[in-house]
Scaffold this active site. Structure first.
Site, PDB file in Angstrom:
ATOM      1  N   SER A  71     -44.768   4.087  61.753  1.00  0.00           N
ATOM      2  CA  SER A  71     -44.029   4.887  62.741  1.00  0.00           C
ATOM      3  C   SER A  71     -44.979   5.908  63.345  1.00  0.00           C
ATOM      4  CB  SER A  71     -42.863   5.675  62.098  1.00  0.00           C
ATOM      5  OG  SER A  71     -41.785   4.844  61.780  1.00  0.00           O
ATOM      6  N   ASP A  77     -41.188   4.453  66.734  1.00  0.00           N
ATOM      7  CA  ASP A  77     -42.045   5.095  67.735  1.00  0.00           C
ATOM      8  C   ASP A  77     -41.148   5.911  68.651  1.00  0.00           C
ATOM      9  OD1 ASP A  77     -43.936   3.598  66.435  1.00  0.00           O
ATOM     10  OD2 ASP A  77     -44.220   2.162  68.052  1.00  0.00           O
ATOM     11  N   SER A 122     -41.916  -0.029  63.096  1.00  0.00           N
ATOM     12  CA  SER A 122     -42.499   1.238  63.529  1.00  0.00           C
ATOM     13  C   SER A 122     -41.494   2.050  64.331  1.00  0.00           C
ATOM     14  CB  SER A 122     -43.752   0.960  64.364  1.00  0.00           C
ATOM     15  OG  SER A 122     -44.541   2.119  64.494  1.00  0.00           O
TER      16      SER A 122
END
Lengths: 383, 383, 383, 383
Positions: free
Chosen positions: C262, C302, C300
């Site tokens: 992340s 983001d 992830s």
């Protein structure tokens, strides 16, 4: 031989003055919340102009033209010079409103909002660009660059929609003829061939005035109403659709059969609001629909756009822009005004519409005023 | 007298076979990640067809036609019979892609993706509806109901964009001529008059093959590339734009002057993905743009659409639909494939494009292959 | 017996002054675009303060605490008095950033941005409310009403994440200790136990200065970087990850194994921007990630947030608010600055991080500076 | 001395059986559309369980605990083993629902939906993670990774919200005690201290059964209702709030004073729907609110989540997943069911709630049944 009944906004203005005696929803005693503006119309927001081109013509082979174009200009003649802040929302996106990607990104509405039938979006899109080129100047970046907002609902029940009868000159007429003052409702403009709750639908409008932080602001709404099944219709809370069961469009009331409806809602205000706040305003149209019984069925393109005329700084690229806004904590009465005006504008569309026979002899009955009043009265409302 | 150079996809196919010797980016030794499909094109996804109509004509008064139409049909001839799942994303929404409201709502792409210039969206929109009416049947609801997907970028530097030179027959030709096999790139179709990083731009394509859970899937990309300032250009990480400084379009490299660019990205895959997963795929196009140096400037309409051909259940309304999907935890290699294919497709557009003189004598230089190889070699890449 | 190594921001400040000789990315000769501010940090935006609480402790049974809290206060001590305009974007939403629903709706960030590990979001959320109650006053509506923004990345490789080691006092320390000036990077605060491209990651920061319409504005970025597979890493375009292959975290480079990464990006600016423009700024973080090779893999989270300190009108409900904004047509250089600062902040995190052994003896190697310089030099970059 | 009245779901079950004589809305003759399931509750959707922890305690200094936790488990004991498809929508995002970023991205709800008060979100968030760790296994990626869904409304009028009285054991009790069967309504669980239309509010539930393509499906709704001003209240279309004007909370009916309300809506169904379709379902909650008179005022966090239990393929990462879905063209009756169930669940909350005196002696009157029936009867409805 073709008998042309291309009724421009000019003629409609005449029609409207003739029709000045025609009742609107509250003339029938239907109760609504809030305080409308002088015209109870979107044009109560100063500067907003509306133009209709109405196309009614009978062709060979039972084909019939029952369609048109409606133009809403946020700043009237100055619409192309100064954008307005805007925002939009799709309650159910089974429809088209072009230009929304840039509206979302820029927070600005840079031209008129155009309403027409589903299959004429292309013609109206290109004609609006061409009209802009003839009228205006390149934008602040120095380039011609047009991403017009064109929305639609489907009038294929009454209109020969695959005949593509809307032409560029009809678009020009709606744009050039747009005016302030009273707005024709019902079977006019983009709403000419529309159907709503299986009654004849079309264009409707309403407005509300509210005080916020010591100032009075107006919220105006215009709808092109073309959605809903009969039994869903509520008017001021009364389940009118269960009582007025005659002349349905869909003989079998299958909730999935109403795949062809839609409603476009245009909300205008003079309250100073930023783009993210106008998205909030646009979203409130859903609550007005909820009051009238909508379930936003799969086939209904329920798409709403809101704009504010308050900001006059937009359109320049060479300096910082100055804005004002109503604080979020003081915005709720504008939300309420939007809900109320949407609720009433839809009912106004139903009240103003007239019986229509159209393509292939298809028929849509207008909401009968007397029967409506009777139902309302039986529920403790009415004149 | 008008000298028409309406080059249809058929001619382009011929052109392309003639041009079979023309290098693509990786033929110049430019390194890219991943494994392309046999054609390194969107048509590596089985069933996808692409058609171009290229319009090149010199008119009076220095006006020049440098535009066209590109059609991407997710299922070729069966495109209208069976929708595909789809999703979209706007990295910077200064552009138009019609039909996205319904795409977002329904999760389905129900027809072709059409690419053209900004001011021809209307013509292409209506012509695509008319084509559908001629080809197809009413939809599952029993109604004619068309919300076509038409996207655009602005070619007004090289093309007489306000002349509205795209006509319905050009749209038909792109649709009817769509074919599988190699895809013409550069100055063709909707990309004919486009400019990218101040070099001549246009159409580009690429593909990737990846293994997921034991099966091989293909991701194919087609771009209409028309964005960016010269100094932003990175190719495989090398800041090429700082070295190749000749023949800029904008004499003063003001970041705000590039208000007229845009890129449309179409991503196709045969991997079974649901609509929300295809939105994720579409969003990855941003990362491919990032690799090439884009900042998604204000004027750039960077709009991406993704679809999957895997699902063959769609288009029926009378029974439950059966679907498959790749689990989210196994999806990342498809994300990587998308990023890589977008990165390469843009460079392929630049490599395939040819110098062009257009409207009012405006000129766009193609990316010079030799100079590019020299820069790449100096950064430890190259043949 | 527990040996506490609760290193507050005060200690970190000391650590940082000691570490003043430690190089940052550009000290190693890595080239970046644009002009950084004096500190090349988010605190170059006047008023922004940053506080870290770093928790490093070895427990029994091989368990290890390697985590912390980072607080970013948009207006330092005045953060609770005057909200800032803000916007956010999730490139891949496999993560948490609380408070975003209200941020999206209101356009305002009404308190600090807090960063921690995934399983400490709850503690930080409640402690931030409690801290606000102790510090502040009810909001403009007269009520206590707190919807704090708390974001996370997953540090379970190096940190005993299920031990919930972050306590309310650690949150208080980060908030109370937040300061202007240089910002500690690497293994500090919320970034203490993070891993990025399979190197040791953590906190990084950078800034850019740009001129817009004759005024100079600053864009500052702070990241908590914890994403990516080794072979994806690009630094200034050079595919560094393919060369530096030692000490990987994931022995089998399966794209789907990186499900635990992340990156949180915080973008601050003093440029006058409205909420919808700050969403645009937030979205540009994706392009910075793209430059560094990210594919935004499934695992992830983001998530990016942007705010502007320019507007000082917010926080009142009793009068119209006055705002300024940069016109959309003049905004692109701020977009470029954001892309560049995100790109550099991530590399700064990698350069500042130090080797760490953590929970159950898990190890993360820091990006080796010498080897990096060697690779860069071989690609025509370097000191 | 503290007198603890921690009423767990077990006690509530007892309370409920005792209270079996208590009327629900339709027991009073209030008409609603559609056909409810056997319990007229969210638990009519097979597998769904609901647990409440109700905290009622009088402290010193006039402080009072009137709050709690409600847990909705999509698959009961199997909730952690197999995610469900889900979607969400914020009509007005002045509230918190954690976990929505991943819900939007993944299309999946991977655990329970937790409801509590605004300032206890943190405690519930962390306790839900801790509970999951004790109950479950790492996810398909092999990692512990928890992004729980925790939503809130503000009970600070009746509850000492800044006392943070919800503790981890209360969360555990709601989760562990969740059961199928009848669902306690009114002053229970997360709804204990809530206020709705200035009457005592709280938890409400309802359900609808619909036939789609020959199969019967159930839509169940649970609300935590805490919004609205008195005069806005409509029940089955009747403007009840204008008649029942006693015991208002806000002495001056300023639309902007209601900044502390909110409503969380949880919609469950066993109909096979994909994530994008569940977003559509979630959005329909707005129309149910519209029927009841809501304007979604600025201070109201109107946040809705929907999930489907039909898909049993989710939770595996090692093979393609098989799904079914209802075609969009057949979905509208599920939309209608959602609107109807939301409308009724809110009224059920009002009918079930009981008068409450709380923090600092603040009082909320329950909607008086007799007076309500009188108003309804006067509008041609009633028993």
């Amino acid at each position: 031989m073709r008998r042309t009944l291309w009724i421009t906004c000019f003629l409609l203005a005449a029609q409207f003055s003739i029709a000045a005696d025609q009742p609107r929803a509250r003339d029938l005693g239907i109760p609504f919340d809030g305080t409308p503006g002088p015209l109870n119309a979107i044009t109560d927001v100063a500067g907003v102009t509306v133009g209709h081109t109405t196309l009614i013509e009978d062709l060979e082979d039972g084909r019939a033209v029952r369609t048109g174009v409606t133009a809403v200009l946020p700043r009237g003649k100055d619409t192309l010079l100064r954008p307005v802040f805007g925002g939009w929302f799709a309650l159910n996106g089974n429809g088209e409103m072009t230009g929304t990607t840039w509206l979302e990104e820029s927070g600005q509405l840079e031209g008129p909002v155009m309403l027409t039938n589903t299959h004429s979006v292309g013609t109206v899109h290109q004609a609006t660009i061409a009209w802009r080129i003839r009228q205006g100047e390149p934008d602040a970046s120095g380039y011609w660059w047009a991403l017009p907002v064109v929305a639609e609902t489907w009038d294929g029940h009454l209109n020969d929609i695959n005949g593509f009868h809307v032409k560029a000159e009809h678009v020009d007429a709606a744009l050039d003829g747009a005016a302030s003052g009273a707005v024709a409702e019902g079977n006019v403009g983009g709403g000419t061939g529309m159907v709503c709750y299986e009654f004849k639908g079309g264009i409707g409008t309403a407005s509300r005035m509210v005080d916020v932080l010591g100032s009075s602001y107006t919220v105006g709404v215009l709808v092109q109403a073309n959605y809903g099944l009969r039994e869903q219709l509520r008017i001021s809370g009364v389940p009118v659709g269960r009582y007025l069961r005659e002349h349905r469009i869909y003989s079998e009331p299958d909730p999935d059969v109403d795949g062809t409806g839609s409603i476009i809602v245009v909300v205008a205000t003079d309250a100073p609001l930023l783009p993210h706040q106008l998205k909030r305003i646009a979203r409130r149209a859903a609550l007005g629909l909820g009051r009238n019984g909508s379930i936003a069925s799969n086939g209904s393109g329920d798409i709403f756009v809101a704009f504010s005329t308050a900001d006059v700084s937009l359109g320049r690229a060479d300096q910082l822009l100055d804005h004002q806004s109503i604080p979020n904590d003081a915005i709720s009465s504008l939300f309420g005004a939007t809900v109320e005006a949407v609720e009433e504008a839809i009912i106004n569309a139903l009240i103003a519409a007239r019986d229509m026979t159209g393509d292939q002899g298809h028929y849509a009955k207008a909401l009968p005023h007397d029967a409506l009043v009777e139902v309302m009265t039986s529920h403790a409302y009415g004149p």
